[in-house]
Design an enzyme around this catalytic site. Sequence first.
Site, PDB file in Angstrom:
ATOM      1  N   GLU A  90      -1.229 -12.868  15.108  1.00 23.38           N
ATOM      2  CA  GLU A  90      -0.773 -11.879  14.135  1.00 23.38           C
ATOM      3  C   GLU A  90      -0.852 -10.478  14.725  1.00 23.38           C
ATOM      4  OE1 GLU A  90       0.964 -11.999  11.697  1.00 23.38           O
ATOM      5  OE2 GLU A  90       0.223 -11.130   9.863  1.00 23.38           O
TER       6      GLU A  90
ATOM      7  N   GLU B  88      10.278  -5.847   3.850  1.00 20.03           N
ATOM      8  CA  GLU B  88      10.522  -7.138   3.213  1.00 20.03           C
ATOM      9  C   GLU B  88      10.086  -7.123   1.755  1.00 20.03           C
ATOM     10  OE1 GLU B  88       8.912  -8.070   7.447  1.00 20.03           O
ATOM     11  OE2 GLU B  88       8.608  -6.570   5.876  1.00 20.03           O
TER      12      GLU B  88
ATOM     13  N   LYS C 158       9.120  -3.983  14.211  1.00 22.65           N
ATOM     14  CA  LYS C 158       9.660  -3.320  13.020  1.00 22.65           C
ATOM     15  C   LYS C 158      10.677  -2.250  13.403  1.00 22.65           C
ATOM     16  CE  LYS C 158       5.612  -3.843   9.987  1.00 22.65           C
ATOM     17  NZ  LYS C 158       4.568  -3.100   9.247  1.00 22.65           N
TER      18      LYS C 158
ATOM     19  N   LYS D 162       0.830  -1.209   0.000  1.00 22.29           N
ATOM     20  CA  LYS D 162       0.000   0.000   0.000  1.00 22.29           C
ATOM     21  C   LYS D 162       0.862   1.254   0.000  1.00 22.29           C
ATOM     22  CE  LYS D 162      -3.779   0.154   2.478  1.00 22.29           C
ATOM     23  NZ  LYS D 162      -4.730   0.268   3.611  1.00 22.29           N
TER      24      LYS D 162
ATOM     25  N   HIS E 202      -3.077 -37.622  11.560  1.00 22.14           N
ATOM     26  CA  HIS E 202      -1.813 -38.291  11.872  1.00 22.14           C
ATOM     27  C   HIS E 202      -0.800 -37.300  12.424  1.00 22.14           C
ATOM     28  CE1 HIS E 202      -3.103 -42.026   9.883  1.00 22.14           C
ATOM     29  NE2 HIS E 202      -3.750 -41.222   9.065  1.00 22.14           N
TER      30      HIS E 202
ATOM     31  N   GLY F 274      -5.079  -4.786   5.535  1.00 24.09           N
ATOM     32  CA  GLY F 274      -4.305  -5.767   4.788  1.00 24.09           C
ATOM     33  C   GLY F 274      -4.870  -7.163   4.860  1.00 24.09           C
ATOM     34  N   ARG F 275      -5.305  -7.586   6.048  1.00 29.70           N
ATOM     35  CA  ARG F 275      -5.814  -8.945   6.199  1.00 29.70           C
ATOM     36  C   ARG F 275      -7.195  -9.122   5.585  1.00 29.70           C
ATOM     37  NH1 ARG F 275      -4.920  -5.957  10.329  1.00 29.70           N
ATOM     38  NH2 ARG F 275      -6.582  -5.197  11.671  1.00 29.70           N
TER      39      ARG F 275
END
Length: 676
Positions: free
Chosen positions: A409, A235, A565, A229, A440, A289-290
């Site tokens: 998060e 990153e 951050k 954005k 399993h 964002g999510r």
Amino acid sequence: MGLQESTLHMNGGRLGRDRVLPIAYSPEWAALKEHTKEMETLHLKDLLMDEERTDNLIREHNGLYIDFSRQNMNETTMQLLLNLAERAKLRTKMNAMFSGEHINTTEDRAVLHTALRAPRDDSVFVDGKDVVPDVWDVLDKIKDFSDKVRSGEWLGVTGKPLTNVVAIGIGGSYLGPLFVHTALQFDEGCQEEAVGRKLRFLANVDPVDVAKALNGLDPETTLVVVISKTFTTTETMLNARTVRTWLTSDLGPEAVAKHMVAVSTNLKLVKEFGIDPQNAFGFWDWVGGRYSVTSAVGMLPLSLQYGFDAMETFLQGAHDIDVHFREAPFERNIPVLMGLSSIWNSTFMGRSSYAVLPYLQALSKFPAHIQQASPGQPLRRLHGGRVFEILYCTLDDALRQSQCNVSMESLGKRVSIDGIPLSFKGGEVIFGEPGTNGQHSFYQLVHQGRVVPAEFIGVVKSQKSVYLKGEVVSNHDELMCNFFAQADALAVGKDSTELRAENVPEYLIPHKTFTGNRPSTSILLPELTPFTVGQLLALYENRVAVQGFIWNINAFDQWGVELGKVLASKVRSTINTARTKHRNVTIQDGYNPSTRKMINRYLDGKAQLLYPEPRDVFPTDLIGHHDEGSPWPRYLDGKAQLLYPEPRDVFPCDLIDSELCRASWRDQPQNVDCTE
């Protein structure tokens, strides 16, 4: 001391005498806490025998079938939860969200991801402006661009079609689109639209992730979508610069204009990066964002892979649930009931986690996407060094809760939207794995360890089906047999009387006993298509909103990610200084002894590697070239509508190519559908 007075004292007087008391002090909350005592005496094995109760706890909407009957609740529980929703003014808060009010108060923003899937003729206003035309301007631009790329009208710098797409983003810019991509890869219509195309995602700044994303791709036929954005996400921008170098080292600097586009609102930085601002696709600050997969964040890369028409159907599925959420009465409202069920389990029954268990491989990335959207575990805080014993809580409760903070998060919250520390447990740790893989892995804990509420997700019609001659059921039937059985095993269990009747040795009985009474919800979809994937996405998005509204937390900001951050930026600078000046980190750099020693250990190890003058060092083949493998990707009533003649070997010679499948079985009877 009265309740109002003690609450004011506890919050340092900040509450104000005209402020409504927190939801945890309401009579509705007290009634639910008292009701837990009754429900703890009842076992699901007995509750499930009540057919009327079962019918009352099943909901349906436009193909979705949701069964809450394996929850530790009865009709009284449901009514008490609905009373709590009314006390929390849930309808008022929902209307505020849909009408564009700035309900994200800490960032002074509206929350309108639902507008991203509104039909063209709808109107949704934010600050007096109808945003639906803007949404459709971007969607039309996505359609135009994706059509040009897919048709070959938009070519790379060397004149070749762009058949490979690498989407660079992190968090919601990665998990949501990846979940949808994985869900649709083997849908018959989407698969046909994606023939000859590849879609890869690059999120982690780890160079191995870069190597995986680019492995086997040709720069001449690769289009890169940079999703950020602000165009400043650390990153994402490092990965974008890395992939830009990969492109330009092979094709020259002019390749950026033809091989890179952006999803961003910062056109200035987009231009400085080298991308033509005309090739930037925008979204708005009212899209978190999510919650952004239905914006250009997801719609652009997914439309490039599957075509805009399929993705418009995906939007329609999400909108279908948005309308249901907005309009259905709470007692029939599936997202509301899912949210209330989670509140019942986590806050009142004391269960701090839940498992999302899709019994279809195509939803393997769904739990990871839901993890980032879920509210975390609020924490009871101590004020001024003092613990206050308040209504319905003991001192021991407060001390235990102060040790139970769990964050999911960016949405782990310890305070209400008003900044007041929460006095109760809320939120869950979410995990999951497709069935039967998870059986399993962690089902041992779910069956005989901690009580973990589960949500099973299944489909009537598989995207790919195999039915071998001589087998009792098809492969998908086998998968769904486990879907039905696991929910019952959790609910009913197996006691010592049954085990002794089976002549189980006495010393093994404690080990083979299943207590049961472990709650779950079952969700059955008719099939997994763009429409139902959209429904599923919106179902969980709106369910999370319900939980936030009732707990009175801000489920739409994410301050929890900021501190890390900031500290990472400091470490980045320190490592650069230490390396360029050939020194270790010292106490003067301001780190605690543990961090200082670890950084020095890292730098000492790096010093043994050859780092000459900085230059473009790009691993063209960290993995090694090889053929790319593709990731494998009411019930009986629904199956009865499918065509199953006498059992025979119905195995597509290429599960990845349904066209080949149909060709190889062209001479079989017409009522054999090898795609189901």
